[in-house]
Design a protein around this motif. Structure first.
Motif, PDB file in Angstrom:
ATOM      1  N   LEU A  57       0.843  -1.190   0.000  1.00  0.00           N
ATOM      2  CA  LEU A  57       0.000   0.000   0.000  1.00  0.00           C
ATOM      3  C   LEU A  57       0.877   1.238   0.000  1.00  0.00           C
ATOM      4  N   PRO A  58       0.363   2.358  -0.482  1.00  0.00           N
ATOM      5  CA  PRO A  58       1.083   3.608  -0.268  1.00  0.00           C
ATOM      6  C   PRO A  58       1.204   3.859   1.238  1.00  0.00           C
ATOM      7  N   ASP A  66      -1.487  -3.554   9.882  1.00  0.00           N
ATOM      8  CA  ASP A  66      -1.524  -3.966   8.484  1.00  0.00           C
ATOM      9  C   ASP A  66      -0.327  -4.834   8.100  1.00  0.00           C
ATOM     10  N   ARG A  67       0.597  -5.020   8.999  1.00  0.00           N
ATOM     11  CA  ARG A  67       1.816  -5.773   8.678  1.00  0.00           C
ATOM     12  C   ARG A  67       1.910  -7.036   9.527  1.00  0.00           C
ATOM     13  N   SER A  68       2.675  -7.991   9.032  1.00  0.00           N
ATOM     14  CA  SER A  68       2.914  -9.223   9.790  1.00  0.00           C
ATOM     15  C   SER A  68       4.403  -9.478   9.844  1.00  0.00           C
TER      16      SER A  68
END
Length: 69
Positions: A57-58, A66-68
């Motif tokens: 994503l931007p 939103d991250r893993s």
């Protein structure tokens, strides 16, 4: 990282500071910005490449979680 910062400073290559920790920790990210502001008065930009996988994503559209790993 401290050794690299020292090489830059001692070698006349510029001015560098280092702070090592986990970039996924928001408190650490805030500490990085605070360090930059304390040392350099402003922060023009930052590039944090931690190899974290997540949806592409931007940056403006990314949210916590939103991250893993």
């Amino acid at each position: 990282m401290e050794e690299i910062a020292a090489e830059i400073n001692d070698g006349g290559l510029g001015t560098a500071v280092a702070l090592s920790d986990d970039i996924k920790d928001e408190t650490y990210a805030q500490a990085l910005v605070a360090l930059a502001l304390a040392r350099f008065v402003h922060l023009d930009g930052a590039f944090n490449n931690a190899g974290i996988v997540g949806e592409m994503l931007p940056a403006a559209d990314m949210r916590r979680g939103d991250r893993s790993n």
